[in-house]
Enzyme design. Structure first.
Site, PDB file in Angstrom:
ATOM      1  N   ASP A 147      21.907  58.102  35.514  1.00  0.00           N
ATOM      2  CA  ASP A 147      22.188  56.871  34.667  1.00  0.00           C
ATOM      3  C   ASP A 147      21.609  56.964  33.290  1.00  0.00           C
ATOM      4  OD1 ASP A 147      22.419  54.479  33.513  1.00  0.00           O
ATOM      5  OD2 ASP A 147      21.949  53.338  34.968  1.00  0.00           O
ATOM      6  N   SER A 206      23.512  46.192  34.340  1.00  0.00           N
ATOM      7  CA  SER A 206      23.753  47.128  33.025  1.00  0.00           C
ATOM      8  C   SER A 206      23.378  46.073  31.754  1.00  0.00           C
ATOM      9  CB  SER A 206      25.300  47.510  33.038  1.00  0.00           C
ATOM     10  OG  SER A 206      25.753  48.261  32.067  1.00  0.00           O
ATOM     11  N   HIS A 257      25.455  55.212  36.768  1.00  0.00           N
ATOM     12  CA  HIS A 257      25.627  53.991  36.270  1.00  0.00           C
ATOM     13  C   HIS A 257      26.766  53.168  36.525  1.00  0.00           C
ATOM     14  CE1 HIS A 257      24.486  51.159  32.952  1.00  0.00           C
ATOM     15  NE2 HIS A 257      25.951  51.052  32.836  1.00  0.00           N
TER      16      HIS A 257
END
Ligand SMILES: *[C@@H]1O[C@H](CO)[C@@H](O)[C@H](O)[C@H]1NC(C)=O
Ligand SMILES: *[C@@H]1O[C@H](CO)[C@@H](O)[C@H](O)[C@H]1NC(C)=O
Length: 344
Positions: free
Chosen positions: A288, A189, A318
């Site tokens: 995502d 991320s 995600h």
């Protein structure tokens, strides 16, 4: 039906409505994911409420809750865990206990959390680092960095970069028994974004010493680096055409230079900066919001001649990499560690 059971029914329906989130058919463990999502949603609602009352900033409440999931740096039977500072940045170092004749691989890990939350001490990140150190027989450095909104960009980049440079010093590598030729940089991320950005910088630094720095491009030329018509694989384009991008005012760009800064948006880096980057492993997830950025970065790296292994996860979403309570996380971590075993 009595009044009580009617109320109970209504409350039940409301709770079910709150928890239920329609999910694509191919995701694994949908109920667990809904449960995690309901949990996050509740935290979000509470944090919004607390902010409305004027008590705390939204993100501060998240941080307080997050701190309940932090674990101390404790060694286990296989890995010695210590907390220390690299250039004033708090890091955790995971060193396998078993004897090693040769120098070990080193992996520098950067946690996610949207630049605002998260820490190397979160139990899931701590466990991920333990597993990586143990299964890869590598020294893992899991770094912290100061978080927004209190600290603004480029502090996050600088903290990570400073800790990394500290780690890469000969003396430090020798202290932890790390082979300077076998060091990887990794993150998920926001941490993946930072990993791409610091990798560009640190390798770039070497090259800048040997050659002249390239001329900076005008901002409008940056659009070609995010042109999905030319950078996304065909099946993701679905007929969308990237034409006439919208230009913002130059005042805005001046006020927030971070938007176009490659330390925040490594996808905007010039080709010269991508040439010669090391072997790269990229995980992208189908569900995502960062998917296309990841896919385009893969294309750009490959166009620049960088060797990339791309793992696109059709049932991924995600954060799938770092929710260690979910099966998908174990699948992704296993694939990632297998790749590191063969390539680092
Ligand atoms: C340590 O390694 C052994 C052998 O691989 C494994 O069975 C055990 O679960 C590990 N311990 C921890 C705490 O991970
Ligand atoms: C994006 O790429 C496509 C295909 O290469 C090209 O036709 C188009 O002009 C590009 N758009 C921009 C804004 O650069």
């Amino acid at each position: 039906m009595g009044r009580k059971s009617l109320y109970l029914l209504i409350v039940g329906i409301l709770i079910a409505y709150y928890i239920y989130t329609p999910l694509p058919d191919n995701v694994e463990e949908p109920w667990r994911i809904m449960w995690i999502n309901a949990h996050l949603k509740t935290m979000q609602n509470l944090a919004t409420f607390v902010e409305l009352l004027g008590l705390h900033h939204f993100m501060d409440s998240f941080k307080v809750v997050g701190s309940f999931y932090e674990v101390p740096a404790t060694s286990d039977e296989n890995v010695t865990v210590t907390e220390t500072k690299f250039n004033n940045i708090l890091v955790r170092v995971y060193v396998p206990k078993r004897k090693s004749e040769a120098l070990r691989r080193g992996l520098f890990y950067i946690h996610g959390g949207g630049w605002c939350i998260g820490s190397a001490a979160l139990s899931d990140y701590d466990l991920l680092s333990r597993w990586t150190a143990d299964r890869l027989d590598a020294v893992v450095v899991s770094t912290n960095y100061r978080l927004a909104p209190k600290y603004h960009f480029p502090i996050q980049f600088e903290d990570v970069y400073n800790a990394l440079r500290w780690f890469l010093r000969k003396k430090v590598l020798a202290k932890y028994g790390v082979n300077p030729e076998r060091i990887g940089i990794s993150g998920d991320s926001a941490g993946g974004n930072l990993a791409a950005a610091v990798t560009q910088q640190v390798y770039h630094l070497k090259k800048a010493m040997l050659s002249r720095r390239h001329v900076p491009v005008e901002s409008s030329h940056l659009f070609k680096f995010v042109n999905w018509s030319s950078l996304l694989p065909e099946r993701f384009i679905k007929g969308h055409v990237y034409n006439d991008p919208n230009y913002g005012s130059s005042e805005l760009a001046k006020k927030y230079p971070g938007f176009l800064d490659v330390r925040a948006a490594p996808l905007l880096a010039d080709d010269n900066k991508l040439h010669g980057l090391p072997l790269t492993y990229v995980i992208t997830c189908q569900y995502d919001p960062l998917r296309d950025d990841g896919l385009m970065y893969v294309t750009r790296l490959r166009n620049a001649g960088v060797q990339v292994t791309h793992n696109h996860v059709e049932d991924g979403f995600h954060g799938a990499f770092s929710y260690l309570g979910l099966k998908i996380s174990h699948r992704l971590i296993n694939q990632y560690i297998e790749w590191l075993k063969e390539n680092l």
